[in-house]
Scaffold this active site. Structure first.
Site, PDB file in Angstrom:
ATOM      1  N   LEU A  41       0.831  -1.209   0.000  1.00  0.00           N
ATOM      2  CA  LEU A  41       0.000   0.000   0.000  1.00  0.00           C
ATOM      3  C   LEU A  41       0.863   1.257   0.000  1.00  0.00           C
ATOM      4  CD1 LEU A  41      -2.381  -1.532   2.639  1.00  0.00           C
ATOM      5  CD2 LEU A  41      -3.021  -1.049   0.261  1.00  0.00           C
ATOM      6  N   PRO A  42       0.293   2.381  -0.416  1.00  0.00           N
ATOM      7  CA  PRO A  42       1.127   3.571  -0.614  1.00  0.00           C
ATOM      8  C   PRO A  42       1.583   4.283   0.652  1.00  0.00           C
ATOM      9  CG  PRO A  42      -0.975   3.750  -1.824  1.00  0.00           C
ATOM     10  CD  PRO A  42      -1.063   2.536  -0.962  1.00  0.00           C
ATOM     11  N   THR A  73       6.201   0.447   2.096  1.00  0.00           N
ATOM     12  CA  THR A  73       7.222   1.234   2.784  1.00  0.00           C
ATOM     13  C   THR A  73       6.510   2.249   3.655  1.00  0.00           C
ATOM     14  OG1 THR A  73       8.842   0.914   1.046  1.00  0.00           O
ATOM     15  CG2 THR A  73       9.163   2.803   2.491  1.00  0.00           C
ATOM     16  N   LYS A  89       9.493  10.832   0.058  1.00  0.00           N
ATOM     17  CA  LYS A  89       8.631  10.042   0.953  1.00  0.00           C
ATOM     18  C   LYS A  89       9.472   9.268   1.974  1.00  0.00           C
ATOM     19  CE  LYS A  89       5.827   5.901   1.213  1.00  0.00           C
ATOM     20  NZ  LYS A  89       5.441   4.633   0.579  1.00  0.00           N
ATOM     21  N   ASN A  94      -2.778   4.301   4.917  1.00  0.00           N
ATOM     22  CA  ASN A  94      -3.469   3.203   4.223  1.00  0.00           C
ATOM     23  C   ASN A  94      -3.292   1.887   4.969  1.00  0.00           C
ATOM     24  OD1 ASN A  94      -2.330   4.617   1.132  1.00  0.00           O
ATOM     25  ND2 ASN A  94      -4.377   4.778   2.000  1.00  0.00           N
ATOM     26  N   LYS A 133      15.200  -0.440   5.670  1.00  0.00           N
ATOM     27  CA  LYS A 133      14.990   0.257   4.395  1.00  0.00           C
ATOM     28  C   LYS A 133      15.134   1.771   4.559  1.00  0.00           C
ATOM     29  CE  LYS A 133      12.269   1.174   0.385  1.00  0.00           C
ATOM     30  NZ  LYS A 133      11.117   0.915  -0.464  1.00  0.00           N
TER      31      LYS A 133
END
Lengths: 300, 300, 300, 300
Positions: A64-65, A95, A245, A69, A170
């Site tokens: 999901l973005p 992420t 982001k 979400n 990450k």
């Protein structure tokens, strides 16, 4: 193995395609009808809701973005928490910030539902090729259970630690690469202003303490390395918007834990500005373009 | 070859010692009497002034703490410009801003005096061992003329470009390494706050886009790499104070050329603060210590 | 009017005390037993849970430490959303990010529950005196309904706009005051380093474009204004920790809306660092202390 | 009184015009022929060189674009130091860094020449009207000697302290106003993103701790205050380029004195970027335009 796959957008589609290709039975859902249509064309069955996708499968995968979400899909009304049976294993490959991963996992655990965070790197190219790197946080036994599905999508699966650790790995990696790239761009703008040949400067730095992966493989100055995004008009690669982001998530994670950070927010806001000024869908190394000097007659 | 050596401080002394050892006849000067005494003990002749050191030699070498010192010694009253004869070759090995190198060179050129900028890296250890890296800006023929003397002090002599290019190369390299180290420190503080093992996190990043020389060879977290300064209580290595200075010079060089920079000044001011709070003479990786989180009960 | 009051911590207690004093019947709840005991001593009835406090009253007031707390108390399991009847009016007086206020309000609205965000300024002193400034976001009619209760706690009630606008106003104000205070501190550290009298410098700036409320009323240099926190060893006033929190919320709100910001995150991280280094419970003007220069012999 | 006036550019011309109008005999010099022609048209006599302008007058006034220019004109070859007789009084009205003012003054003093730094604020408008504010550093008796000439150019002459203090006052003021304006711009971009009316937000902040001169008199949002530059398409006012310069000088002064600063360099680099992207000659409040959010579909 039957997989409920929620989130079949740009990254989710090729990941789902590899699962189907490797023989997994997939039940897909996305709030965007076009994304769901695309999933169906890839051979997945359509689910009518998150609830349906999560209820009738052995493994739930979400891609999901945003953190919001993920929180909504797992914990919101009609979310996975209401439909997944005790014992179910969920793998979130989005992420997002690690604090959200940990909160979702804790709430699911109260219902006996298991959770792994497993963000990926490698981009759409890696998703299509099935060569994503997948950084996993959570229980080792849970990872073994999910491994066959993960191995269908990625070639490098790393168990980093407890829940949240995949996201941490990450974001920390991208914090460093995103910040270092800005430093490289600044250095080469200074070098250029003083008339120094960027190839010679690259050679000097490559053998010294400034050596970095991003200079070697993602050099921001066009023409220094013909293989880099900068040498093909900054076609991504990894988009400025995604770096903005990820650095934003890293800074937010630092805030949540009261860790002072100074270079990451400066880099993050630069990517944000570059995005505002039209470079959002270019490779993140295009911040070099953004950092152009002002005209020679400006007072100093 | 007779060398006038001006600036026999902490770095200058071992450099001068190597020149003397290799058979160069040296005439030394320093405004600090103790530094000049030390030079004399190494076998150099004492000069009574800059003028004297610069007048009676074949080659002038300067190794001074700041841009202002270099400007004063070369262009100030009773400076080298007033004493060096036309044709004389001067090599400034100080770390200063490249704009100053260029201004000094231009003024000397009007008098027929030649100039190279040739800052070094490798620290006191490299100066003692004669293994400094020397980054040189200026005319190639002038470098050949100075090469025997430089080779007595360093093992890696790099011709980067025109006057100023040596300084640019050094500052740009340190801009990147100093900024990247802060990013690494921030990343590992975040990782620690989320309970991620720093060795595992290091392994993940080392194979990804965040790989950097400073993480590999100067890891800021004690114990990850037993060879780093952080593992010996941040004994330098390269001092926080020197990193604050070099990043300051880089930011100043950017300002002079109207280049916008954002990560470099953020990193620079962090080193400055770390210095203000007692870490100036520790290794620059001690900014990791400085970036400690605030207490758990602070509001977020 | 019967008020359910959730969150009876340091700020909540004096606010609740004023409600009780003005004749409101209060039903209090806090997860911390000591805080709930204190509320009971003030004359409030004890509720055994959020659910109970929210169910049996005409108006719900919440005063909680963080966005996560607000989200949990309103939307979490056994939260207000599960107990408040349709038509109920809730007023959240916490300082949180406006995006959370808007999300909570939207979810409550689906259940017919009304919501105002109404953060305060004025600190514990203002809460005790009943002179808080209250910035309100939401429907004007809802504000009129809540006004009697708000007027018991504050003397300056401002309707800023729709839901979230109260938080926006508070955070934007503190973004400016917190950033401006850092600028003032930096300016006076520079002035001091050049030997300029801070009182004369204050007079010059006060009549020029640098005039700011924070210099006039919260001067960071001890002794310039005897009434400021700096003149009483930085006893708050408004704590560094709270400024770090509010600037963090402002930066986070900017991130959520993709607004680039550069001064706010720089200031935020400075307050965070000052907190890490022992100044968290001092007045926020103590960043002046934190910005001390490094020693005279550090290289420049 | 005969005045040697060096530097007859955009600001120097109207200042010189006022001197001539008030009856001062002026001998002008500028390296740019057109600037010198303009001075001659205003009624000044032409000098053929710095030397000539400085030698044949009672008072030397300099109005130059940069620290490097001031250093060259005073201390360079054929500079004022070589021509001004002992006892001569020089007034430098340029905006430069205070360290340079102090170095120039110290060198002149060795020759018995006196020096005041006296930067101005008020812009071309104030220069034409003769209403400049003039901040003076140096000896009080020297200021009295120069006062008649200064009074011809400005209406508010402030003695701040010793040499350099005039520059410090100007730079510190602009550090605050330039940083505060960025904070105001960030706040109103956030407010706008959340749909808050900028006029209401202005009213709230104006009565709270965020009140600042720059919001009241230089509001960056077009239409809030019809008198501001933002309401006339950011026609200056005070140009972005000049704010970038002044903040650069302030940061540089901090560096020279080892003072850590974080908000000033962040603001400085933002003005620099805004200049690089076409806003250099707009009013500095146009950074509000520069800080536009990125598009709604960018990931967060």
């Amino acid at each position: 193995m039957k997989v409920g796959f929620i989130g079949t957008g740009t990254m989710g589609q090729p990941m789902l395609a590899n699962l189907v290709r490797k023989g997994f039975e997939a039940l897909a859902y996305d709030v965007v009808p076009a994304a769901l249509d695309a999933a169906a064309k890839l051979g997945a069955k359509r689910a009518g809701s998150v609830r349906e996708a999560a209820a009738e499968c052995d493994l739930v995968i979400t891609m999901l973005p945003s953190s919001a979400n993920v929180e909504a899909v797992y914990l919101g009304p009609a979310g996975i928490i209401e439909s997944a049976m005790a014992g179910r294993l969920c793998v979130d490959m989005s992420t997002i910030d690690p604090g959200t991963s940990q909160r979702v996992a804790a709430r699911l655990k109260e219902q006996g539902v298991r959770f792994l965070d497993a963000p990926v790197s490698g981009g759409v190219g890696g998703a299509v090729a099935g060569t994503l790197a997948i950084m996993v946080g959570g229980d080792a036994a849970d990872l073994e259970e999910a491994r066959p599905a993960l191995a269908a999508m990625g070639s490098n699966i790393i168990h980093v630690g407890a829940v949240g650790a995949g996201e941490v790995a990450k974001l920390c990696n991208n914090l460093i690469s995103g910040s270092a790239l800005v430093a490289v761009a600044e250095a080469f703008r200074i070098g250029e202003a003083f008339g120094v040949d960027p190839k010679i400067l690259t050679d000097v730095i490559a053998k010294s303490s400034g050596a970095t992966w991003v200079m070697e493989h993602g050099h921001p100055v066009p023409g220094v390395n013909p293989k880099t995004a900068s040498s093909r008009d900054y076609a991504p690669g990894f988009m400025t918007d995604l770096m903005a982001k990820d650095l934003g998530l890293a800074v937010s994670a630092a805030r949540e834990k009261r860790v002072p950070v100074v270079v990451a927010p400066a880099a993050q806001q630069l990517y944000r500005m570059a995005s505002s000024h039209g470079l959002g869908r270019k490779d993140f190394s295009s911040v070099y373009q953004f950092l152009k000097p002002s005209s020679d007659d400006a007072p100093v």
